[in-house]
Design a protein around this motif. Structure first.
Motif, mmCIF file in Angstrom:
data_model
loop_
_atom_site.group_PDB
_atom_site.id
_atom_site.type_symbol
_atom_site.label_atom_id
_atom_site.label_comp_id
_atom_site.label_asym_id
_atom_site.label_seq_id
_atom_site.Cartn_x
_atom_site.Cartn_y
_atom_site.Cartn_z
ATOM 1 N N PRO A 1 0.810 -1.228 0.000
ATOM 2 C CA PRO A 1 0.000 0.000 0.000
ATOM 3 C C PRO A 1 0.838 1.270 0.000
ATOM 4 O O PRO A 1 0.495 2.244 -0.682
ATOM 5 C CB PRO A 1 -0.833 -0.129 1.285
ATOM 6 N N ILE A 2 1.940 1.285 0.748
ATOM 7 C CA ILE A 2 2.801 2.473 0.757
ATOM 8 C C ILE A 2 3.502 2.636 -0.584
ATOM 9 O O ILE A 2 3.643 3.752 -1.108
ATOM 10 C CB ILE A 2 3.815 2.368 1.912
ATOM 11 N N GLN A 3 3.956 1.514 -1.164
ATOM 12 C CA GLN A 3 4.607 1.579 -2.472
ATOM 13 C C GLN A 3 3.635 2.095 -3.536
ATOM 14 O O GLN A 3 3.993 2.929 -4.386
ATOM 15 C CB GLN A 3 5.108 0.196 -2.857
ATOM 16 N N ILE A 4 2.396 1.617 -3.501
ATOM 17 C CA ILE A 4 1.381 2.078 -4.453
ATOM 18 C C ILE A 4 1.107 3.572 -4.252
ATOM 19 O O ILE A 4 1.003 4.335 -5.227
ATOM 20 C CB ILE A 4 0.093 1.258 -4.268
ATOM 21 N N PHE A 5 1.009 3.998 -3.001
ATOM 22 C CA PHE A 5 0.782 5.418 -2.714
ATOM 23 C C PHE A 5 1.928 6.260 -3.261
ATOM 24 O O PHE A 5 1.710 7.347 -3.827
ATOM 25 C CB PHE A 5 0.638 5.606 -1.201
ATOM 26 N N ASN A 6 3.145 5.775 -3.108
ATOM 27 C CA ASN A 6 4.313 6.514 -3.608
ATOM 28 C C ASN A 6 4.281 6.626 -5.129
ATOM 29 O O ASN A 6 4.530 7.707 -5.693
ATOM 30 C CB ASN A 6 5.580 5.791 -3.152
ATOM 31 N N TRP A 7 3.949 5.546 -5.806
ATOM 32 C CA TRP A 7 3.927 5.579 -7.283
ATOM 33 C C TRP A 7 2.794 6.459 -7.816
ATOM 34 O O TRP A 7 2.964 7.159 -8.801
ATOM 35 C CB TRP A 7 3.778 4.155 -7.825
ATOM 36 N N LEU B 1 -1.558 -6.875 -4.874
ATOM 37 C CA LEU B 1 -2.146 -6.776 -3.533
ATOM 38 C C LEU B 1 -3.494 -7.493 -3.473
ATOM 39 O O LEU B 1 -3.789 -8.205 -2.500
ATOM 40 C CB LEU B 1 -2.322 -5.303 -3.157
ATOM 41 N N LEU B 2 -4.309 -7.330 -4.511
ATOM 42 C CA LEU B 2 -5.582 -8.051 -4.560
ATOM 43 C C LEU B 2 -5.370 -9.563 -4.605
ATOM 44 O O LEU B 2 -6.109 -10.324 -3.973
ATOM 45 C CB LEU B 2 -6.391 -7.604 -5.783
ATOM 46 N N ALA B 3 -4.349 -9.989 -5.354
ATOM 47 C CA ALA B 3 -4.068 -11.422 -5.441
ATOM 48 C C ALA B 3 -3.660 -11.988 -4.078
ATOM 49 O O ALA B 3 -4.104 -13.072 -3.681
ATOM 50 C CB ALA B 3 -2.972 -11.674 -6.477
ATOM 51 N N ILE B 4 -2.816 -11.253 -3.352
ATOM 52 C CA ILE B 4 -2.418 -11.701 -2.005
ATOM 53 C C ILE B 4 -3.632 -11.757 -1.087
ATOM 54 O O ILE B 4 -3.831 -12.723 -0.334
ATOM 55 C CB ILE B 4 -1.342 -10.764 -1.427
ATOM 56 N N LEU B 5 -4.472 -10.720 -1.148
ATOM 57 C CA LEU B 5 -5.665 -10.672 -0.295
ATOM 58 C C LEU B 5 -6.609 -11.829 -0.609
ATOM 59 O O LEU B 5 -7.106 -12.509 0.306
ATOM 60 C CB LEU B 5 -6.378 -9.342 -0.504
ATOM 61 N N LEU B 6 -6.858 -12.079 -1.886
ATOM 62 C CA LEU B 6 -7.757 -13.164 -2.263
ATOM 63 C C LEU B 6 -7.183 -14.524 -1.878
ATOM 64 O O LEU B 6 -7.927 -15.439 -1.506
ATOM 65 C CB LEU B 6 -8.040 -13.108 -3.766
ATOM 66 N N THR B 7 -5.855 -14.671 -1.961
ATOM 67 C CA THR B 7 -5.238 -15.930 -1.560
ATOM 68 C C THR B 7 -5.427 -16.196 -0.071
ATOM 69 O O THR B 7 -5.786 -17.310 0.347
ATOM 70 C CB THR B 7 -3.741 -15.907 -1.898
#
Length: 318
Positions: A271-277, A296-302
């Motif tokens: 989330p921090i990396q996405i916010f930075n980009w 991130l969605l893939a990790i969450l769904l897993t």
């Protein structure tokens, strides 16, 4: 009064009763039609809300996937091996999310490790062992209120307690403990509701067979409540994995060009990396952010799929 007059009065009363009953039936039939009409309107509104929400969600996910892979518009595919293997860079073509992915897996694993046993144990104590007095009720009210506290407050608490007082610094374990504080109230509330839903007759039957309170809780109550407990834990972990504010508050970095060597090393998360980009002006970095969102969605769904599998497995067993 003669017999004929009594018969005439009885016939008149019977006629009035039939008329009254007919009016009541007519009014009831009218109310029933009105209730059916209101129920139909409510059903239509409910389905329209579900379709609208799912439609908007589908559009957002398709747009993110398209930005990340260019699968629909023929753009550049950013979800390559370099994205997973490279560290962040000031050049979009060289940038990757390796440190953020590893940091996310470390942080969320430790968060589950800290929060799940603590939350379930607290719920068991409050439902099965605690006495019903003013202190218990005060604790219950405060736990319910903590579930609604903004996440930035937990970030400030984690900064002061874990990073400064306990001198853990801006480390992975500080971030995991802070996120654990954030989700523990949610796990407690969900677990208590699940435990409370177990029928009292099952406990009484267990006690009647000579089981102790702990044996009843472990062998009777928890197997019945495990489905709801895992469902609540899924929701809690889903919130934790997307949190940015508390981790920024405790000092998680936006640029980390190496992997953490231990749990006390500095870190970053997706989330921090996405916010930075997304804060950078170049379009390529926004495409990289879209790729990060997909991961991130893939990790969450897993994680959610694993929890759902465990829930179904234990429900079948018991």
């Amino acid at each position: 009064m003669s017999t004929q007059e009594r018969l005439r009065d009885n016939a008149k009363e019977a006629a009035e009763l039939i008329t009254s009953t007919t009016d009541t039936v007519d009014r009831g039939s009218g109310n029933l039609k009105w209730r059916h009409f209101k129920g139909t309107i409510l059903s239509v509104l409910g389905w329209a809300s579900i379709i609208f929400g799912l439609g908007v969600l589908a559009i957002l996910i398709i747009d993110v996937i398209n930005r990340a892979t260019g699968i629909f518009t023929g753009g550049q595919n950013w979800l390559t091996w370099d994205f997973f293997n490279n560290f962040d860079s000031r050049f979009a073509q060289r940038a990757g999310a390796r440190a953020a992915i590893v940091g996310t897996l470390y942080t969320i694993s430790l968060t589950i490790l800290f929060a799940f046993p603590l939350g379930v144990a607290a719920a068991i104590y409050l439902e099965e062992y605690a006495n019903d007095n003013w202190f218990t009720r005060l604790v219950e009210i405060n736990i319910s209120n903590l579930a609604a506290v903004p996440s930035i407050i937990y970030g400030l608490l984690g900064l002061q307690v874990f990073a400064r007082w306990l001198m853990l610094g801006r480390s992975i374990i500080t971030g995991a403990l802070t996120l654990a504080l954030l989700v523990v109230p949610i796990i407690i509330v969900a677990s208590r509701e699940s435990i409370r839903a177990v029928p009292l007759s099952l406990r009484q039957a267990s006690y009647a067979l000579g089981a102790t309170r702990w044996q009843t809780t472990w062998y009777v109550v928890l197997p019945q409540a495990i489905g709801g407990i895992l469902t609540g834990s899924i929701l809690a972990v889903s919130r934790a994995i997307g949190e940015t504010a508390p981790l920024i508050t405790i000092g998680a970095l936006t640029f980390v060009p190496f992997l953490p060597r231990n749990l006390f090393d500095i870190f970053t998360v997706l989330p921090i990396q996405i916010f930075n980009w997304t804060s950078r002006p170049q379009d390529d970095f926004r495409a990289l952010a879209a790729a990060g969102i997909v991961v991130l969605l893939a990790i969450l769904l897993t994680i959610n799929a694993l929890a759902i599998y465990l829930r179904i497995r234990y429900q079948k067993r018991y």
